[in-house]
Design a protein around this motif. Structure first.
Motif, PDB file in Angstrom:
ATOM      1  N   ALA A   1      -5.385   0.616   0.937  1.00 50.69           N
ATOM      2  CA  ALA A   1      -5.649  -0.479   1.569  1.00 50.69           C
ATOM      3  C   ALA A   1      -5.043  -0.697   2.997  1.00 50.69           C
ATOM      4  O   ALA A   1      -3.860  -0.228   3.278  1.00 50.69           O
ATOM      5  CB  ALA A   1      -5.005  -1.872   0.848  1.00 50.69           C
ATOM      6  N   LYS A   2      -5.995  -1.026   3.841  1.00 48.00           N
ATOM      7  CA  LYS A   2      -5.532  -1.239   5.452  1.00 48.00           C
ATOM      8  C   LYS A   2      -5.843  -2.454   5.927  1.00 48.00           C
ATOM      9  O   LYS A   2      -5.067  -2.818   6.999  1.00 48.00           O
ATOM     10  CB  LYS A   2      -6.419   0.006   6.234  1.00 48.00           C
ATOM     11  CG  LYS A   2      -6.406   1.161   5.780  1.00 48.00           C
ATOM     12  CD  LYS A   2      -7.179   2.243   6.716  1.00 48.00           C
ATOM     13  CE  LYS A   2      -6.995   3.683   6.301  1.00 48.00           C
ATOM     14  NZ  LYS A   2      -7.979   4.439   7.283  1.00 48.00           N
ATOM     15  N   GLY A   3      -6.467  -3.518   5.355  1.00 48.97           N
ATOM     16  CA  GLY A   3      -6.639  -4.698   5.884  1.00 48.97           C
ATOM     17  C   GLY A   3      -7.234  -5.587   5.154  1.00 48.97           C
ATOM     18  O   GLY A   3      -7.385  -5.300   4.039  1.00 48.97           O
TER      19      GLY A   3
ATOM     20  N   VAL B   1      -0.571 -10.942  -2.191  1.00 49.07           N
ATOM     21  CA  VAL B   1      -1.068  -9.621  -1.428  1.00 49.07           C
ATOM     22  C   VAL B   1      -0.862  -8.561  -2.259  1.00 49.07           C
ATOM     23  O   VAL B   1      -1.735  -7.613  -2.383  1.00 49.07           O
ATOM     24  CB  VAL B   1      -0.440  -9.588  -0.070  1.00 49.07           C
ATOM     25  CG1 VAL B   1      -0.698  -8.274   0.568  1.00 49.07           C
ATOM     26  CG2 VAL B   1      -0.751 -10.914   0.745  1.00 49.07           C
ATOM     27  N   GLU B   2       0.322  -8.136  -3.041  1.00 46.90           N
ATOM     28  CA  GLU B   2       0.560  -7.092  -3.691  1.00 46.90           C
ATOM     29  C   GLU B   2      -0.246  -6.967  -4.888  1.00 46.90           C
ATOM     30  O   GLU B   2      -0.908  -6.020  -5.262  1.00 46.90           O
ATOM     31  CB  GLU B   2       2.138  -7.061  -3.974  1.00 46.90           C
ATOM     32  CG  GLU B   2       2.469  -6.022  -4.967  1.00 46.90           C
ATOM     33  CD  GLU B   2       3.871  -5.817  -5.141  1.00 46.90           C
ATOM     34  OE1 GLU B   2       4.284  -4.792  -5.434  1.00 46.90           O
ATOM     35  OE2 GLU B   2       4.850  -6.573  -5.045  1.00 46.90           O
TER      36      GLU B   2
ATOM     37  N   ALA C   1       0.828  -1.287  -0.103  1.00 46.02           N
ATOM     38  CA  ALA C   1      -0.049  -0.045  -0.031  1.00 46.02           C
ATOM     39  C   ALA C   1       0.824   1.444   0.199  1.00 46.02           C
ATOM     40  O   ALA C   1       0.564   2.143  -0.556  1.00 46.02           O
ATOM     41  CB  ALA C   1      -0.998  -0.108   1.144  1.00 46.02           C
ATOM     42  N   LEU C   2       1.757   1.194   0.756  1.00 44.68           N
ATOM     43  CA  LEU C   2       2.921   2.272   0.886  1.00 44.68           C
ATOM     44  C   LEU C   2       3.443   2.531  -0.387  1.00 44.68           C
ATOM     45  O   LEU C   2       3.790   3.698  -1.060  1.00 44.68           O
ATOM     46  CB  LEU C   2       3.824   2.181   2.031  1.00 44.68           C
ATOM     47  CG  LEU C   2       4.767   3.376   2.182  1.00 44.68           C
ATOM     48  CD1 LEU C   2       3.883   4.612   2.637  1.00 44.68           C
ATOM     49  CD2 LEU C   2       6.055   2.923   3.279  1.00 44.68           C
ATOM     50  N   ARG C   3       3.817   1.660  -1.102  1.00 45.52           N
ATOM     51  CA  ARG C   3       4.887   1.433  -2.435  1.00 45.52           C
ATOM     52  C   ARG C   3       3.933   2.036  -3.519  1.00 45.52           C
ATOM     53  O   ARG C   3       4.496   2.727  -4.382  1.00 45.52           O
ATOM     54  CB  ARG C   3       5.474   0.148  -2.636  1.00 45.52           C
ATOM     55  CG  ARG C   3       6.230   0.065  -3.975  1.00 45.52           C
ATOM     56  CD  ARG C   3       7.197  -1.066  -4.011  1.00 45.52           C
ATOM     57  NE  ARG C   3       6.491  -2.150  -3.866  1.00 45.52           N
ATOM     58  CZ  ARG C   3       6.483  -3.192  -2.954  1.00 45.52           C
ATOM     59  NH1 ARG C   3       7.276  -3.049  -1.991  1.00 45.52           N
ATOM     60  NH2 ARG C   3       5.842  -4.349  -3.195  1.00 45.52           N
TER      61      ARG C   3
END
Length: 460
Positions: free
Chosen positions: A341-343, A368-369, A334-336
């Protein structure tokens, strides 16, 4: 590692001491008299004691019986010229680690020594835990995320063994984190500030092996336009990590073994040998014991590499780690990619925990990514992980070629992105033009034609 050798024969002591020092064991003490040995063992803090059975004044069993209760974490290896089962059993019952018959093969002796030291370190760690002490992992091990008791025990053991500076062999399935563990061992070892040089052995061609590993001087061969130090010299005073060591060609293993034994390399075109001080950490998903039995790997080289053996369990056997790792990879992705998305939704997390993950942690990270990239929801739904099957194509796993797998994965991503080529390119890590080229190639194959037609009809 602190070693004591007890024998009433000076020649035997001298020979064994030279052997151990050649193999890099610097703290090796000797003692010729059994009574004096008892006092030294009780006060010396030795890790391993080699103890001769037949000595005047006191025999080896009496020395063992007199000292083991006072040094529970010291490992004793009995040496004797008499092969007697009754005596061997008694020695083991008194706490000896092993019982070797003279003359002992050098490789066998070194292997037993290393295994005894491993056992000593492990039992010391367990004793600390049972005494209520919290074993804290050092900073180099912090990137390894786990709450699995089995993994925590392995990492505690790895941290203890890392300090020895001895060669380490890490085994485990592909994607279990072998290189991450290798970096941690380097960071927790005796030379953390030294260089860390990772090498994929499978990627080094046989014709370039000596040049790549040992180095060359300018003009040594056509194309050698400058001096090259080689991997061993690059890793001097540090760690050389050899990934996929099981792929090392048999024809090159003798040369490799010679460097490990002599700690010297000779660059191509240079008559002078160069001394190298390198710790070897290897990794493989190949069964080296089986490879040795089949003649594909040298037994003496395996003994060298397997001084300390760490086996990483597959993700499916790491209790409680899938949710923990999935959350870590979600936040990272999410950061990249600048996503919200938080969970995970509960049913999505349940779906993730039901998977077998033949690709282990690497596969989970990719799943996940991909889900983070294709989903627009704050909490990822199960659909983001492909729970709903595609109408015209099954994406179940099967044995197939790399070419087939590439087509299958591309088709899966196109289905999940609803035909969005730009988004598919971002997920696949290629350009939009490469995606278009891949689609054009797939259209030539009958098995993909209907699927691609369905995507274009639904999403023109």
């Amino acid at each position: 590692m602190k070693i004591l050798m007890v024998d009433d024969e000076p020649m035997a002591l001298s020979s064994l001491q030279r052997l151990l020092r050649r193999r890099g064991y610097r703290e090796v003490e000797v003692c010729e008299q059994a009574p004096a040995a008892v006092e030294r063992i009780k006060s010396g803090g030795f890790d391993v004691v080699f103890l001769d059975m037949l000595m005047p004044e006191m025999d080896g069993l009496q020395v063992l019986e007199s000292t083991k209760p006072f040094c529970p974490h010291t490992e004793f290896i009995m040496l004797t010229a008499v092969d007697d089962v009754h005596t061997a059993v008694k020695a083991l019952r008194l706490g000896a680690y092993d019982y070797l018959i003279k003359p002992v093969d050098n490789e066998r002796l070194i292997l037993v020594l290393e295994h005894a030291y491993e056992r000593r370190a492990l039992l010391s760690g367990l004793a600390g835990a049972s005494a209520g002490k919290t074993v804290t992992l050092s900073e180099p091990f912090s990137p390894i995320i786990t709450q699995c008791p089995r993994m925590k025990e392995l990492l505690t053991f790895a941290q203890t063994m890392a300090k020895s500076g001895n060669p380490v062999l890490i085994t485990g399935e592909s994607g279990t984190g072998k290189e991450l563990l290798a970096r941690a061992i380097h960071g927790a070892g005796p030379a953390p500030d030294g260089p860390y040089v990772p090498v994929n052995v499978a990627s080094v061609s046989e014709s370039l092996f000596e040049s790549q590993f040992f180095g060359h001087v300018k003009g040594a061969f056509t194309g050698a336009t400058m001096d090259y130090p080689g991997f061993f010299a690059q890793a001097h005073t540090g760690t050389l990590f050899l990934d996929e060591i099981g792929e090392l060609p048999l024809s090159l293993q003798a040369k490799f073994l010679r460097v490990l034994e002599e700690k010297k390399v000779m660059r191509l075109g240079d008559p002078q040998q160069i001394s190298v001080d390198v710790r070897i950490v290897s990794a493989t998903n190949v069964d080296l014991d089986k490879a040795c039995q089949e003649g594909a790997f040298r037994l003496d080289l395996m003994y060298r590499l397997k001084s300390i053996h760490l086996h990483l369990p597959p993700l499916r056997e790491r209790d409680g780690d899938i949710p923990l790792l999935a959350d870590y990879f979600l936040k990272k992705a999410a950061l990249r990619h600048g996503k919200e998305a938080k969970g995970f939704r509960p049913e999505a997390l349940e779906l993730l925990q039901q998977q077998s993950y033949p690709g282990n942690i690497r596969e989970l990270a990719q799943k996940v990514e991909t889900a983070v990239l294709i989903s627009r929801e704050t909490y990822l739904p199960p659909e983001a992980f492909g729970q709903e099957s595609a109408p015209a194509q099954s994406f179940g796993r099967r044995l197939c070629s790399l070419k087939e797998d590439a087509g299958q994965h591309t088709a899966f991503v196109l289905m999940q992105t609803k035909g969005d080529r730009k988004q598919a390119a971002e997920i696949l890590g290629i350009t939009v033009r490469q995606v278009q080229r891949k689609i054009a190639e797939m259209k030539k194959e009958p098995r993909w034609q209907k699927l691609l037609s369905d995507i274009e009809v639904a999403h023109p």
